[in-house]
Design a protein around this motif. Structure first.
Motif, mmCIF file in Angstrom:
data_model
loop_
_atom_site.group_PDB
_atom_site.id
_atom_site.type_symbol
_atom_site.label_atom_id
_atom_site.label_comp_id
_atom_site.label_asym_id
_atom_site.label_seq_id
_atom_site.Cartn_x
_atom_site.Cartn_y
_atom_site.Cartn_z
ATOM 1 N N ASN A 292 -89.147 47.741 60.498
ATOM 2 C CA ASN A 292 -87.757 48.190 60.512
ATOM 3 C C ASN A 292 -86.818 47.089 60.036
ATOM 4 N N ALA A 293 -85.508 47.339 60.116
ATOM 5 C CA ALA A 293 -84.514 46.419 59.578
ATOM 6 C C ALA A 293 -84.512 45.077 60.290
ATOM 7 N N SER A 294 -84.988 45.038 61.549
ATOM 8 C CA SER A 294 -85.022 43.797 62.320
ATOM 9 C C SER A 294 -86.311 43.018 62.131
ATOM 10 N N GLY A 295 -87.225 43.533 61.321
ATOM 11 C CA GLY A 295 -88.503 42.871 61.117
ATOM 12 C C GLY A 295 -89.526 43.209 62.169
ATOM 13 N N GLN A 296 -89.234 44.163 63.066
ATOM 14 C CA GLN A 296 -90.234 44.634 64.016
ATOM 15 C C GLN A 296 -91.283 45.456 63.278
ATOM 16 N N VAL A 297 -92.512 45.400 63.790
ATOM 17 C CA VAL A 297 -93.624 46.086 63.140
ATOM 18 C C VAL A 297 -94.350 46.943 64.163
ATOM 19 N N VAL A 298 -94.706 48.175 63.784
ATOM 20 C CA VAL A 298 -95.536 49.014 64.632
ATOM 21 C C VAL A 298 -96.941 49.037 64.053
ATOM 22 N N LEU A 299 -97.925 48.923 64.953
ATOM 23 C CA LEU A 299 -99.329 48.886 64.567
ATOM 24 C C LEU A 299 -100.103 49.935 65.342
ATOM 25 N N GLY A 300 -101.178 50.440 64.733
ATOM 26 C CA GLY A 300 -102.055 51.388 65.388
ATOM 27 C C GLY A 300 -102.696 52.289 64.369
ATOM 28 N N SER A 301 -104.013 52.289 64.290
ATOM 29 C CA SER A 301 -104.683 52.956 63.183
ATOM 30 C C SER A 301 -105.079 54.387 63.482
ATOM 31 N N GLY A 302 -105.514 54.663 64.704
ATOM 32 C CA GLY A 302 -106.020 55.996 64.994
ATOM 33 C C GLY A 302 -107.448 56.223 64.576
ATOM 34 N N SER B 146 -110.141 54.459 65.861
ATOM 35 C CA SER B 146 -111.019 54.370 67.019
ATOM 36 C C SER B 146 -110.291 54.033 68.307
ATOM 37 N N GLY B 147 -109.003 53.714 68.246
ATOM 38 C CA GLY B 147 -108.318 53.254 69.443
ATOM 39 C C GLY B 147 -107.254 54.209 69.935
ATOM 40 N N ARG B 148 -106.692 53.888 71.082
ATOM 41 C CA ARG B 148 -105.602 54.679 71.643
ATOM 42 C C ARG B 148 -104.429 53.801 72.065
ATOM 43 N N THR B 149 -104.406 52.553 71.567
ATOM 44 C CA THR B 149 -103.316 51.636 71.856
ATOM 45 C C THR B 149 -102.430 51.471 70.632
ATOM 46 N N LEU B 150 -101.132 51.663 70.802
ATOM 47 C CA LEU B 150 -100.125 51.432 69.773
ATOM 48 C C LEU B 150 -99.335 50.204 70.182
ATOM 49 N N VAL B 151 -98.924 49.400 69.218
ATOM 50 C CA VAL B 151 -98.268 48.129 69.526
ATOM 51 C C VAL B 151 -96.977 48.000 68.730
ATOM 52 N N LEU B 152 -95.904 47.613 69.417
ATOM 53 C CA LEU B 152 -94.654 47.237 68.761
ATOM 54 C C LEU B 152 -94.558 45.720 68.819
ATOM 55 N N TRP B 153 -94.594 45.081 67.653
ATOM 56 C CA TRP B 153 -94.545 43.630 67.547
ATOM 57 C C TRP B 153 -93.143 43.209 67.160
ATOM 58 N N SER B 154 -92.594 42.241 67.893
ATOM 59 C CA SER B 154 -91.221 41.820 67.650
ATOM 60 C C SER B 154 -91.104 40.320 67.857
ATOM 61 N N GLY B 155 -90.993 39.579 66.751
ATOM 62 C CA GLY B 155 -90.752 38.145 66.836
ATOM 63 C C GLY B 155 -91.775 37.374 67.641
ATOM 64 N N GLY B 156 -93.023 37.751 67.557
ATOM 65 C CA GLY B 156 -94.071 37.021 68.251
ATOM 66 C C GLY B 156 -94.499 37.637 69.565
ATOM 67 N N SER B 157 -93.742 38.590 70.101
ATOM 68 C CA SER B 157 -94.148 39.274 71.332
ATOM 69 C C SER B 157 -94.592 40.687 71.000
ATOM 70 N N ALA B 158 -95.479 41.237 71.819
ATOM 71 C CA ALA B 158 -96.038 42.554 71.547
ATOM 72 C C ALA B 158 -95.912 43.442 72.777
ATOM 73 N N THR B 159 -95.455 44.672 72.563
ATOM 74 C CA THR B 159 -95.407 45.687 73.603
ATOM 75 C C THR B 159 -96.469 46.725 73.299
ATOM 76 N N ALA B 160 -97.392 46.927 74.224
ATOM 77 C CA ALA B 160 -98.493 47.865 74.010
ATOM 78 C C ALA B 160 -98.175 49.207 74.665
ATOM 79 N N PHE B 161 -98.513 50.285 73.958
ATOM 80 C CA PHE B 161 -98.390 51.644 74.470
ATOM 81 C C PHE B 161 -99.789 52.236 74.475
ATOM 82 N N THR B 162 -100.220 52.769 75.600
ATOM 83 C CA THR B 162 -101.573 53.308 75.691
ATOM 84 C C THR B 162 -101.517 54.819 75.818
#
Length: 380
Positions: free
Chosen positions: A66-76, A78-94
């Protein structure tokens, strides 16, 4: 495990949030008349996006920035965890099942769906914010996948039984299903600040030897109407070859706030007797009713435009044989991203998204260790 409620209260709260965003949304061209955007960068620094412990690389492919440089990760895959990465910290969604992330808005909300990226298995649309995942509810969304979200709160994707999906637009709690006359399925893949939507739809065509029996057409939905993007005039047929541009698929991948759409044109080029055929894939940029052949400017065999920012910079995944070669393109100028990051010690293996600041999210391999990682490229 993070709980995922699906209640009328959740639906109402999201509708209220979307309505508040709509009240302050700006419509129209974000670039003022006469305003010039930045040129293409020449060099980049590279930041490795560290994944949470215990997750494999293939579980966390980058999907959007996004505009702030945050990145969302998650392939689908084999996993069920999605991650929002922001400036070196990561928030996981299961998620409770196999899940994929597909989109991200400027406030850090993510969208996606349960089920695989190939549409297999149980599919329900997801919204993630403030560390929690929610199922999106609405008429027709019992089986659906959310593909993109705009900062105004609009969510788009596809809904319906497998093989009969229809593009949907969820805005202020209301679901609109988009019908494309003559086409069997449709999918909304991108939405901009004005609520305009890039749509792909599929239709059956008369079978021919060595040719697919269906084609994909790209459209822009705005003002309640679908605008067909048409097709490239140049299917890249060589000497002694023939091609029918009307049988080429034109697949939209992204849309910016100036209603510029990017994607790729794909089809078969054959000998005159159709005894031998080969595929051609070329990146395109559509704007103002005209489709530009971006792939013609690139020194590769195949290309797909995967993202476009407000300045009309186009992020292209090219292929020379089987070797991935990523580019930035703008008005005929081309930057080889592999060369731009050569000094970082990483080799790019794929590019996925681009923001207005020129940051690129990609996958890469460390040339010394062979390790793979998700990375963010920042103009140096």
């Amino acid at each position: 495990m993070i709980s995922i409620p699906r209640t009328d209260a959740v639906t109402r709260s999201f509708a209220l949030l979307a309505a508040c965003l709509l009240a302050t949304a700006c419509d129209g061209d974000p670039v003022a008349p006469g305003e010039e955007g930045p040129g293409l960068p020449r060099r980049y620094s590279l930041t490795v996006i560290e994944r949470p412990a215990g997750l494999q690389q293939m579980e966390l492919l980058p999907r959007a920035i996004n505009a702030s440089g945050q990145v969302v990760l998650g392939s689908g895959y084999s996993g069920r965890t999605l991650v929002l990465w922001s400036g070196g910290s990561a928030t996981a969604f299961t998620a409770p099942y196999l899940a994929t992330a597909t989109g991200l808005d400027d406030s850090g909300r993510i969208v996606g769906c349960t089920g695989s990226v190939f549409g297999q298995g149980e599919q329900r649309p997801l919204l993630g914010e403030a560390g929690r995942l929610w199922y999106l509810a609405g008429a027709g969304l019992e089986r659906a996948c959310a593909r993109a979200v705009a900062s105004r709160g609009t969510v788009v994707g596809e809904a319906g039984p497998a093989g009969r999906e229809r593009a949907f637009v969820l805005e202020a709690g209301r679901v609109t299903l988009l019908d494309v006359p003559g086409d069997s399925t449709s999918q909304a893949v991108a939405v901009n600040a004005a609520g305009h939507v890039a749509v792909n739809s599929q239709r059956t065509v008369a079978p021919l030897p060595n040719e697919p029996a269906s084609v994909v057409r790209a459209s822009l939905w705005r003002g309640g109407a679908l605008v067909p993007l048409g097709h490239l005039d140049s299917p890249a047929a060589g000497p002694g070859q023939v091609a029918d541009p009307s049988r080429f698929s034109h697949i939209a991948r992204d849309l910016n706030d100036r209603d510029e759409v990017v994607g790729d044109s794909w089809g078969m080029v054959c000998t005159a007797d159709r005894s031998a055929c080969g595929s051609r894939m070329r990146a395109f940029l559509w704007r103002g009713g005209r489709m530009t052949d971006v792939g013609r400017d690139l020194p590769v065999d195949a290309s797909s435009a995967v993202a476009v920012n407000r300045w009309g910079h186009v992020l292209v995944q090219g292929y020379s044989g089987r070797t991935p070669v990523p580019f930035l393109w703008h008005e005929g100028r081309v930057l080889n991203l592999a060369e731009a990051v050569a000094a970082t010690g990483w080799r790019l293996t794929g590019v996925h998204d681009l923001n207005d600041a020129g940051q690129v999210v990609a996958t890469a391999q460390n040339t010394a260790t062979g390790a793979f990682a998700a990375v963010r490229l920042d103009p140096a």
